[in-house]
Design a protein around this motif. Structure first.
Motif, PDB file in Angstrom:
ATOM      1  N   UNK A 104      71.384 105.195 138.756  1.00 34.79           N
ATOM      2  CA  UNK A 104      70.643 106.369 138.358  1.00 34.79           C
ATOM      3  C   UNK A 104      71.072 106.590 137.099  1.00 34.79           C
ATOM      4  N   UNK A 105      72.477 106.324 136.730  1.00 36.42           N
ATOM      5  CA  UNK A 105      72.995 106.733 135.638  1.00 36.42           C
ATOM      6  C   UNK A 105      72.545 105.921 134.688  1.00 36.42           C
ATOM      7  N   UNK A 106      72.267 104.400 134.962  1.00 35.37           N
ATOM      8  CA  UNK A 106      71.816 103.406 134.044  1.00 35.37           C
ATOM      9  C   UNK A 106      70.429 103.961 133.743  1.00 35.37           C
ATOM     10  N   UNK A 116      66.982 111.309 138.520  1.00 36.49           N
ATOM     11  CA  UNK A 116      67.178 112.275 139.569  1.00 36.49           C
ATOM     12  C   UNK A 116      66.747 112.065 140.742  1.00 36.49           C
ATOM     13  N   UNK A 117      65.724 111.441 140.893  1.00 37.19           N
ATOM     14  CA  UNK A 117      65.134 110.911 142.168  1.00 37.19           C
ATOM     15  C   UNK A 117      66.281 109.746 143.027  1.00 37.19           C
ATOM     16  N   UNK A 118      66.609 108.940 142.154  1.00 39.03           N
ATOM     17  CA  UNK A 118      67.322 107.901 142.572  1.00 39.03           C
ATOM     18  C   UNK A 118      68.930 108.551 142.885  1.00 39.03           C
ATOM     19  N   UNK A 119      69.292 109.311 142.178  1.00 41.77           N
ATOM     20  CA  UNK A 119      70.394 109.981 142.425  1.00 41.77           C
ATOM     21  C   UNK A 119      70.513 110.745 143.728  1.00 41.77           C
ATOM     22  N   UNK A 165      76.269 112.528 139.318  1.00 34.62           N
ATOM     23  CA  UNK A 165      75.504 113.726 139.363  1.00 34.62           C
ATOM     24  C   UNK A 165      76.308 114.871 138.586  1.00 34.62           C
ATOM     25  N   UNK A 166      77.077 114.672 137.666  1.00 33.87           N
ATOM     26  CA  UNK A 166      77.611 115.698 136.802  1.00 33.87           C
ATOM     27  C   UNK A 166      76.782 116.548 135.818  1.00 33.87           C
TER      28      UNK A 166
END
Length: 327
Positions: A104-106, A116-119, A165-166
């Motif tokens: 999700x960060x990548x 956001x969806x993947x997180x 998620x920060x």
């Protein structure tokens, strides 16, 4: 004739039923490397292209492994069930959920909505798995020999929720991150105590599990990253987490990186803790802006690249000579 040749080649590579779930740790390591190169671009001015290419490799690796493991689940459901229920290998299912969080960060560089969806998917699956693993351990009758560093993976995974998620914009993301830090921090503290007690007072672990000892630095370095992202600052508590993780890595380095330890999929267990250390070192070096710390962060980044390249090459070699997917 071509079909027969293809079948023979497939048999030579081994069977999908022996695909180990801990190979998903490779996605964690490669994703961590991509994020480390993003940090390096800020500290050393390196090109963003390097991070982008490595990020694409991480995404492709996850898709390939995901499809392969789904095939194993469909064709050999009992094998997957046995792997999940095993007191040691079951913990490595956390590598799947952590990989999702890191991806999700990548992917956030290209699409915030997709990130956001993947997180959210990663956060839900990580918390669910942590609940299952902790509840299972509390059933009792756990052998002391099963207290291994892999226990930390589901717990440390919840810390990664805050790492990735920060910057999530949801109004409830703050509390989810706080929940994740609370669970991951306390679970890691308790499990690390049990693991150290087992390592100190009982027989050494099986040689094949030795590389997983590096996982013990993850609570400190991932904790540093999660805490810093949550607080949006680096303070003395964060520094303590970073420095102890660095010290523990130096201690474990000489115990793990030995030629006498045979290569196996478990070696990928060193990749993400080392990637977390690299990201933490780069972030802390930028904050302190001291040349010794900058030098340390550069050394760790180089080491991370060398380790991942060697693991990647040796994994491909093991795949094509038939030893990776052999029962």
């Amino acid at each position: 004739m071509q079909t027969i040749t293809a079948v023979q080649k497939q048999k030579g590579l081994g069977s999908i039923q022996f695909l180990p779930v801990n190979l998903f740790a490779s996605v964690m390591g490669i994703s961590g490397l991509a994020l480390a190169w993003r940090q390096a671009s800020k500290l050393f001015g390196t090109s963003h292209v390097v991070a982008d290419i490595i990020g694409i490799v991480a995404i492709v690796a996850f898709i390939i492994l995901g499809l392969a493991y789904i095939s194993k689940w469909i064709l050999y459901p009992q094998k997957v069930k046995a792997e999940f229920m095993h007191p040691i290998s079951g913990n490595f299912f956390g590598t799947i959920t952590i990989a999702i969080l890191l991806l999700s960060s990548v992917i956030g560089t290209y699409s915030q909505v997709a990130a956001e969806v993947i997180w959210i998917i990663g956060a839900v699956t990580t918390l669910s798995l942590c609940f299952i693993i902790v509840a299972r351990l509390l059933n009792g009758n756990i052998e002391h020999g099963h207290a291994v560093p892999a226990w930390l993976i589901p717990g440390v995974g919840t810390l990664d929720i805050a790492v990735a998620g920060g910057s999530m914009p949801f109004p409830w993301a703050h509390e989810i991150n706080m929940l994740s830090l609370a669970i991951g921090g306390i679970v890691a503290l308790i499990f690390l105590t049990l693991i150290l007690s087992r390592l100190i007072h009982h027989d050494p672990m099986h040689t094949g599990l030795t590389p997983s000892m590096i996982i013990m630095i993850a609570p400190f370095e991932v904790g540093f990253l999660g805490y810093a992202n949550f607080e949006h600052r680096i303070d003395q508590f964060a520094a303590i987490l970073f420095y102890f993780g660095l010290f523990l890595f130096i201690v474990l380095f000489f115990k793990v990186f030995k030629k006498s330890i045979p290569f196996g999929a478990s070696w990928w267990g060193v990749s993400f803790p080392l990637a977390a250390l690299s990201n933490a070192a780069l972030q802390y070096a930028m904050f302190i802006n001291s040349w010794p710390l900058i030098a340390v962060s550069a050394i760790i980044l180089v080491l991370l690249n060398i380790v991942l390249v060697v693991l990647f090459i040796r994994t491909l070699k093991a795949l094509f000579n038939g030893t990776l997917l052999r029962g």
